[in-house]
Design a protein around this motif. Structure first.
Motif: not given
Length: 232
Positions: A195-203, A182-189, A179-180
């Motif tokens: 969560e939007r930052a995760v989408d950018v990292q995935i791209t 959980r990924l957001a949590g792993e990436a720092g909060g 899930s986004r």
């Protein structure tokens, strides 16, 4: 955690250093301290640690700059940054530099303990002498799980600290949607901005992995569930 888990506290405030050292020793850790970046370097040159707790704001070299330098020198020890400033920019700068997590001051010592234990659980406790190389194949791209390195043919693919962290999470559970949140949590909060930052990292990761990032074959979106790494 084992009684021989060794922590290094780097903080220029003598009172905080002493309090944290006492608290963590009471909770079963071995604890060394350093008052600034220069002293931390000397201690790190002679000793191995399981985790470093480091203040960002220090006279001379700050914690983010020391973190970046230690990562450039290939130090893999987890780093937890303490920051007096809650601004997203500082947190992201610390994570980009290679920190594993951050805690905003003032904090409850108990929360520090929870964060330390969470990070130590993510790090394999037993370091095998000669690890079996675990490599994931994504078409022409190889991802080395042990080293956290990505290669396209013979060329290394540079990953940011956050991309490397996300790849570690995906590679640990290939074929499983993550899930986004959980990924957001792993990436720092885990918050909406993160969560939007995760989408950018995935791209950005897709541009490094996929032949056609617009229709990804390896780093797939699973509707309603998040993202999933699907190796060959």
């Amino acid at each position: 955690m084992g009684p021989d888990t060794h922590l290094l506290i780097v903080d220029d405030d003598e009172r905080i250093r002493g309090l944290l050292q006492k608290f963590l020793i009471r909770n079963g850790f071995l604890v060394s301290v350093a008052k600034d970046a220069a002293q931390a370097r000397r201690v790190l040159a002679g000793l191995e640690f399981d985790l470093i707790v480091m203040d960002v704001m220090m006279p001379g070299e700050d914690g983010v700059s020391l973190t970046r330098d230690l990562r450039n020198k290939r130090l893999a020890t987890p780093i937890l940054l303490l920051t007096a400033r809650g601004e997203t920019a500082n947190r992201i700068e610390g994570l980009e530099a290679g920190a594993d997590d951050y805690l905003v001051k003032p904090f409850e010592p108990k929360e520090l303990l929870l964060r330390i234990n969470a990070i130590l659980r993510r790090v394999p406790a037993v370091r095998p002498a000669e690890p079996v190389r675990q490599v994931i194949h994504l078409g022409p791209v190889r991802y080395d799980l042990d080293r956290g390195e990505m290669w396209r043919g013979e060329a290394p693919v540079r990953l940011t600290a956050t991309e490397a962290q996300l790849m570690r999470v995906f590679a640990a559970q290939p074929g499983v949607p993550i899930s986004r949140d959980r990924l957001a949590g792993e990436a720092g909060g885990a918050d909406a901005a993160q969560e939007r930052a995760v989408d950018v990292q995935i791209t950005r990761l897709r541009r490094k992995i996929e032949d056609d990032p617009k229709s990804p074959r390896y780093l797939q979106t699973v509707r309603g569930e998040g993202y999933m790494l699907q190796p060959d």
